[in-house]
Design a protein around this motif. Structure first.
Motif, PDB file in Angstrom:
ATOM      1  N   SER A  47       0.710  -1.178   0.155  1.00 33.99           N
ATOM      2  CA  SER A  47      -0.060   0.000   0.055  1.00 33.99           C
ATOM      3  C   SER A  47       0.919   1.272  -0.013  1.00 33.99           C
ATOM      4  O   SER A  47       1.853   1.166   0.708  1.00 33.99           O
ATOM      5  N   ARG A  48       0.192   2.136  -0.651  1.00 33.98           N
ATOM      6  CA  ARG A  48       1.272   3.469  -0.801  1.00 33.98           C
ATOM      7  C   ARG A  48       1.143   4.312   0.731  1.00 33.98           C
ATOM      8  O   ARG A  48       0.141   4.223   1.440  1.00 33.98           O
ATOM      9  N   PHE A  75       7.918   4.911   1.066  1.00 32.29           N
ATOM     10  CA  PHE A  75       6.672   5.226   0.126  1.00 32.29           C
ATOM     11  C   PHE A  75       5.552   4.173   0.205  1.00 32.29           C
ATOM     12  O   PHE A  75       4.406   4.403  -0.082  1.00 32.29           O
ATOM     13  N   SER A  76       5.936   3.065   0.734  1.00 33.94           N
ATOM     14  CA  SER A  76       5.049   1.817   0.813  1.00 33.94           C
ATOM     15  C   SER A  76       4.982   1.272   2.084  1.00 33.94           C
ATOM     16  O   SER A  76       5.954   1.281   2.688  1.00 33.94           O
ATOM     17  N   ARG A  78       3.010  -2.448   4.521  1.00 29.51           N
ATOM     18  CA  ARG A  78       1.940  -3.132   4.671  1.00 29.51           C
ATOM     19  C   ARG A  78       1.380  -3.098   6.234  1.00 29.51           C
ATOM     20  O   ARG A  78       2.432  -3.366   6.984  1.00 29.51           O
ATOM     21  N   ASP A  79       0.237  -3.313   6.313  1.00 32.05           N
ATOM     22  CA  ASP A  79      -0.287  -3.523   7.745  1.00 32.05           C
ATOM     23  C   ASP A  79      -0.107  -2.304   8.604  1.00 32.05           C
ATOM     24  O   ASP A  79       0.004  -2.672   9.936  1.00 32.05           O
ATOM     25  N   LEU A  80       0.479  -1.186   8.265  1.00 35.45           N
ATOM     26  CA  LEU A  80       0.680  -0.128   9.327  1.00 35.45           C
ATOM     27  C   LEU A  80      -0.541   0.300   9.978  1.00 35.45           C
ATOM     28  O   LEU A  80      -0.264   0.472  11.276  1.00 35.45           O
ATOM     29  N   HIS A  81      -1.773   0.238   9.489  1.00 38.49           N
ATOM     30  CA  HIS A  81      -2.817   0.824  10.223  1.00 38.49           C
ATOM     31  C   HIS A  81      -3.103  -0.273  11.282  1.00 38.49           C
ATOM     32  O   HIS A  81      -3.457  -0.201  12.394  1.00 38.49           O
ATOM     33  N   THR A  82      -3.120  -1.709  11.047  1.00 39.79           N
ATOM     34  CA  THR A  82      -3.281  -2.517  11.904  1.00 39.79           C
ATOM     35  C   THR A  82      -2.316  -2.369  13.047  1.00 39.79           C
ATOM     36  O   THR A  82      -2.996  -2.672  14.132  1.00 39.79           O
ATOM     37  N   LEU A 270       5.280  -3.876   7.390  1.00 44.67           N
ATOM     38  CA  LEU A 270       6.393  -3.519   6.645  1.00 44.67           C
ATOM     39  C   LEU A 270       6.503  -1.939   6.166  1.00 44.67           C
ATOM     40  O   LEU A 270       5.344  -1.541   6.053  1.00 44.67           O
ATOM     41  N   LEU A 271       7.629  -1.459   6.296  1.00 43.97           N
ATOM     42  CA  LEU A 271       7.724   0.043   5.926  1.00 43.97           C
ATOM     43  C   LEU A 271       8.901  -0.101   4.702  1.00 43.97           C
ATOM     44  O   LEU A 271       9.970  -0.469   4.793  1.00 43.97           O
ATOM     45  N   HIS A 272       8.609   0.160   3.402  1.00 46.61           N
ATOM     46  CA  HIS A 272       9.396   0.063   2.389  1.00 46.61           C
ATOM     47  C   HIS A 272      10.142   1.430   1.843  1.00 46.61           C
ATOM     48  O   HIS A 272       9.486   2.369   1.538  1.00 46.61           O
ATOM     49  N   SER A 273      11.291   1.382   1.500  1.00 47.34           N
ATOM     50  CA  SER A 273      11.942   2.506   0.902  1.00 47.34           C
ATOM     51  C   SER A 273      12.252   2.498  -0.362  1.00 47.34           C
ATOM     52  O   SER A 273      12.204   1.213  -0.962  1.00 47.34           O
TER      53      SER A 273
END
Lengths: 393, 393
Positions: A47-48, A75-76, A78-82, A270-273
């Motif tokens: 997700s962005r 920029f991207s 996964r599941d940061l809201h959770t 995850l937090l993607h750079s």
């Protein structure tokens, strides 16, 4: 974790004509403008990081997000809201990131995941585990085992110099830690039970002539994302993890996200750079074996000036591809100053020579201060960070 | 190490019409007479244990060889002459064998490698390491990790009851020992660096849908054959190993024999046994899940009698296939008595009922005495054998 400088077979989506190649061992843009990150998000199914998420993050931590996030370098996700939901319910997470110690000299690009990780650790006050995947490097780079461990320790020294809180940070070499904690191997076996050769072949593009060490490594990089791999920190509690990393590392955790629920764990967040540009421009790759392709943490002040003056790809007025400007987006934290440079350079008021000078003035003290801090990291200090122990958080 | 009761894909020589199947997971004779061991020696490229070797062995150890060797139960070897050359030069070896703890109850067939190993340990006065491959069983049998460890301990109790010298014997569970000694994982990585997926596919018949744990396991079974996996016993000395095992385990060590010289080690020497017959005859397989196919170490005296009387394949007068007679070749150590039984049975002077009774009289006290000795093996004793420590030899 892997550098992005190796060759290996690639996982491509066969449906598209020409596509960016992004695996843990190879990153190559299909065209001159570099990697198309929007497409990558779609292909990987992540997700962005949008304004709403940034706003939510700032509300939770009660301060502005790091400029890496604001500027889209991360920029991207996964599941940061959770993860934030759980955090708000008083359920803390932990951070996991890593480094593949392939050489003694780390370069500026290698710092990116650690900079954001340190910021996250401070913002959320959570424990952090850092994997030095020396086993990976021994296998891929054909290093002797003891050299792999030595490089782990040398690279750990750089990571420690960045100021991670010793009370909240555990750094481990796979080649050593595997023999110090049975729970690590147990989790690897649990993951290895759930993933077939066919699956890793599909995800990582392994070929039949790849050695067993390569085929098995995905489980080793994935296992620290299960909190029970660190019983001395988490007991037998299953705690959610957040993994900040360059997006080329996503395949390992995409694999684990399939498996985790079967093992009774939440999917890792995850937090993607984006990728850090090579001095020669976004199209080419930074390489530890090419001295002039990167600014190393061991470079002298003169070498930094020389590299930026003589070896950076410059594009008069074009902030999209000019490397000195790109470097500033990473390392010039003052938003107003960056905005001023951007406007002046775009409008032609600032020359390439001038922006190079600004980049030199920005990076020289960062590297110098790093070198000073690194000198203070004695063998004893490294040993403390790498000792199996309870953390204080 | 593996039982021989699982199904898996098979490695067959495509050149021959119909061939015995012998892999760590499957043993099946192409015809009713059971496995053709002469053919197997040719196919595997091992050597027959001939009279000259037996004579040499007896000269070196200054006593007769075990009846398992004299009677051809251990029938094949690799590099035993080299091992004896080194031994005569004062260069000692060590013994390595193992057990895949798939269930709580071991049966008589499981004892075979341990009986010869104990005899070898006493004859040569050398250290012994015993691998409990609970990780393998967790993967193949889909057991929970903790259940694998529990079965390791229960099976270790049976092995200890056989009387191995605690001063010279180290028993380890893979799932535990991996986290106790970094040198073990380091050796696994070294092996994994040298063997490709293609090679294990060829040797073990893995398919693409096999899980990573299966694909990687050969390196885990092979690693204890490198003496540096046990630094507390051997320091960093590279010591020759002798591995007594059923011949279905040979593929692991055939693989390692290719790799060992590249790692600076001598090729492991091996001693191969034939398979222990199922009560229903050589053609069918013994199975821990089929109560009546084997005599278990937990069987009562009555159960033993019942199984031999009611569930053994008998062939009046035919010592080649009669199971009660076969059992006697394993467990009746008195050569003269066995010869007497053989002649009487072959010539029709002894009935099937009589030979069954002799088999019952032979096996009942063996199992009873084992059960008595096992009772003395307390948790503390098991822990002592499984503790990482210096051995006294």
């Amino acid at each position: 974790m892997a550098d992005i400088e190796n060759n290996n077979d690639l996982t491509k989506d066969q449906n598209e004509e020409k596509e960016d190649i992004v695996t843990p061992w190879d990153v190559e843009g299909a065209n001159d403008s570099g990697i198309d990150y929007e497409k990558l998000i779609k292909r990987f199914g992540s997700s962005r990081i949008d304004d709403a998420l940034i706003e939510r993050l700032e509300k939770v931590i009660k301060k502005p997000v790091h400029h890496f996030i604001k500027r889209g370098i991360f920029f991207s996700h996964r599941d940061l809201h959770t993860l934030l939901n759980l955090y708000e319910q008083g359920k803390p997470f932990y951070l996991y990131t890593g480094r593949g110690p392939s050489s003694e000299s780390m370069h500026l690009g290698h710092l990116i995941p650690f900079i954001i990780t340190k910021w996250l650790q401070e913002a959320f006050n959570v424990p952090l585990v850092i994997q030095m995947s020396d086993d990976e490097k021994v296998i891929w780079k054909d290093l002797p085992v003891e050299e792999g461990i030595r490089l782990s320790i040398e690279n750990a020294r750089d990571i420690i110099a960045m100021g991670f809180d010793i009370e909240k940070t555990f750094i481990f070499s796979n080649l050593c830690y595997m023999g110090q904690c049975p729970e690590y191997y147990k989790n690897i076996v649990k993951i290895e039970k759930c993933v077939t050769y066919n699956q890793v072949k599909g995800i990582f593009g392994f070929i039949e002539d790849d050695v067993l060490g390569k085929v098995g490594f995905p489980a080793v990089e994935a296992a620290p994302a299960l909190s029970t791999s660190f019983p001395f920190i988490f007991g037998d509690k299953k705690r959610q993890v957040l993994i900040p990393c360059a997006i080329d590392q996503d395949p390992y955790f995409r694999m684990l996200r399939d498996v985790a629920p079967r093992l009774g764990f939440a999917k890792p967040a995850l937090l993607h750079s984006t990728f850090f540009p090579a001095l020669q421009g976004a199209k080419s790759k930074m390489s530890a074996s090419n001295f002039n392709s990167a600014i190393f943490l061991t470079d002298t002040q003169e070498e930094i000036a020389m590299k930026i003056n003589d070896h950076t790809f410059t594009a008069e007025g074009n902030v999209d591809i000019d490397v000195p400007y790109k470097l500033l987006t990473f390392f010039l934290s003052d938003d107003n100053e960056l905005e001023r440079v951007k406007n002046a350079f775009s409008s032609g008021q600032m020359s390439s020579a001038e922006i190079r000078k600004i980049a030199i003035d920005c990076l020289q003290p960062i590297v110098r201060e790093h070198q000073e801090k690194r000198k203070l990291v004695t063998d004893e200090v490294v040993e403390q960070y790498m000792t199996v122990r309870k953390l204080n958080c």
